[in-house]
Design a protein around this motif. Structure first.
Motif, PDB file in Angstrom:
ATOM      1  N   HIS A 232      -9.970   6.205  -9.525  1.00 32.73           N
ATOM      2  CA  HIS A 232      -9.771   6.660  -8.145  1.00 32.73           C
ATOM      3  C   HIS A 232     -10.650   7.874  -7.864  1.00 32.73           C
TER       4      HIS A 232
ATOM      5  N   ARG B 161      -3.261   0.027   4.888  1.00 38.07           N
ATOM      6  CA  ARG B 161      -4.274   0.189   3.848  1.00 38.07           C
ATOM      7  C   ARG B 161      -3.983  -0.812   2.740  1.00 38.07           C
ATOM      8  N   TYR B 162      -5.038  -1.366   2.187  1.00 41.44           N
ATOM      9  CA  TYR B 162      -4.900  -2.388   1.148  1.00 41.44           C
ATOM     10  C   TYR B 162      -5.705  -1.964  -0.080  1.00 41.44           C
ATOM     11  N   ALA B 163      -5.166  -2.241  -1.251  1.00 38.88           N
ATOM     12  CA  ALA B 163      -5.877  -1.882  -2.485  1.00 38.88           C
ATOM     13  C   ALA B 163      -5.326  -2.699  -3.642  1.00 38.88           C
TER      14      ALA B 163
ATOM     15  N   SER C  55      -1.675  -6.332  -6.115  1.00 38.74           N
ATOM     16  CA  SER C  55      -2.278  -5.544  -5.048  1.00 38.74           C
ATOM     17  C   SER C  55      -1.174  -4.845  -4.265  1.00 38.74           C
TER      18      SER C  55
ATOM     19  N   ARG D   7      -1.180   3.418  -5.690  1.00 32.16           N
ATOM     20  CA  ARG D   7      -2.065   2.365  -6.175  1.00 32.16           C
ATOM     21  C   ARG D   7      -2.619   2.657  -7.563  1.00 32.16           C
TER      22      ARG D   7
END
Length: 246
Positions: A186, A178-180, A168, A225
């Motif tokens: 996408h 921001r987290y992903a 992650s 990401r």
């Protein structure tokens, strides 16, 4: 070139005798490439010339053969570097220990007669499914198509791609974190107003460089990401060192 490489931590292989040696060699080369990327990023993190090193080696006309982080993540920005550093550290830890989420990695070689496998599920009756997949967590399954790539360097890139899925990211482009999960699919937009969003898989060098080269509509944040942006960076860097060109 491999004499000073840290010892390889091996996953558990579930492969027949005629494939296990190639699977082990592929894992070892992926280990080498992840280590080299970690070395470069950590060196960069200790340097006062971080922004210059980020773009070092970048040549616009070399396209996807570039190993420079500038190619795969866009121009230097502190938060981009920090994100790539955290992700590269996580990936190297996967290879350094052959473990993720407290469990040992398993590499499986799916056979042509295992038709219930996800290697064939999306294309029943054919062999044109994925070359590999990454679930459940801690598992990398190599489909029959994985061996279509005669070049072990290409197979190493695919191995890196699949292990990256167990990673992650977090990044802070402005005020909010921001987290992903690092992934392939996408939603992105184009144009002055960033309208007409499209959701699609961003695979391969062209899609990855498109994300890194496009300044608008948050493309470069998506690059942070997207699995193949990391996989191609790590592959091209490791390959250049391994082949004595860098």
């Amino acid at each position: 070139l491999l004499r000073d490489m840290p010892a390889v931590s091996w996953p558990r292989f579930e492969c027949p005798a005629d494939e296990i040696e190639d699977a082990r060699d592929t894992w070892m080369l992926a280990h080498h490439h992840a280590w080299r990327a970690w070395q470069l990023i950590e060196f960069m993190g200790e340097s006062a010339d971080r922004d210059a090193i980020w773009a070092n080696g970048w040549e616009a006309d070399r396209g996807h053969r570039n190993w420079s982080p500038r190619t795969w993540f866009g121009p230097y920005a502190r938060y981009r570097f920090d994100t790539v550093r955290r992700t590269t550290r996580k990936l190297w830890d996967r290879y350094r220990t052959a473990r993720v989420a407290g469990r040992r990695f398993v590499v499986k070689c799916v056979q042509p007669d295992q038709r219930a496998s996800s290697c064939f599920r999306n294309n029943p009756g054919t062999d044109r499914g994925p070359s590999a997949f990454h679930f459940p967590i801690g598992s990398v399954s190599l489909c029959p198509r994985f061996w279509d790539a005669a070049d072990i360097q290409v197979r190493a890139r695919k191995m890196v791609h699949e292990t990256l899925h167990h990673t992650s990211v977090k990044y802070k482009p402005r005020r909010a974190w921001r987290y992903a999960v690092v992934g392939d699919t996408h939603t992105h937009s184009h144009g002055r107003l960033c309208g007409r969003p499209v959701t699609e898989k961003m695979y391969g060098a062209d899609d990855s460089m498109h994300l890194a080269d496009t300044s608008g509509c948050w493309h470069r944040n998506i690059a942070l990401r997207n699995t193949d942006n990391y996989a191609y960076f790590i592959w091209r860097l490791g390959e250049a060192v391994h082949e004595g060109r860098l």
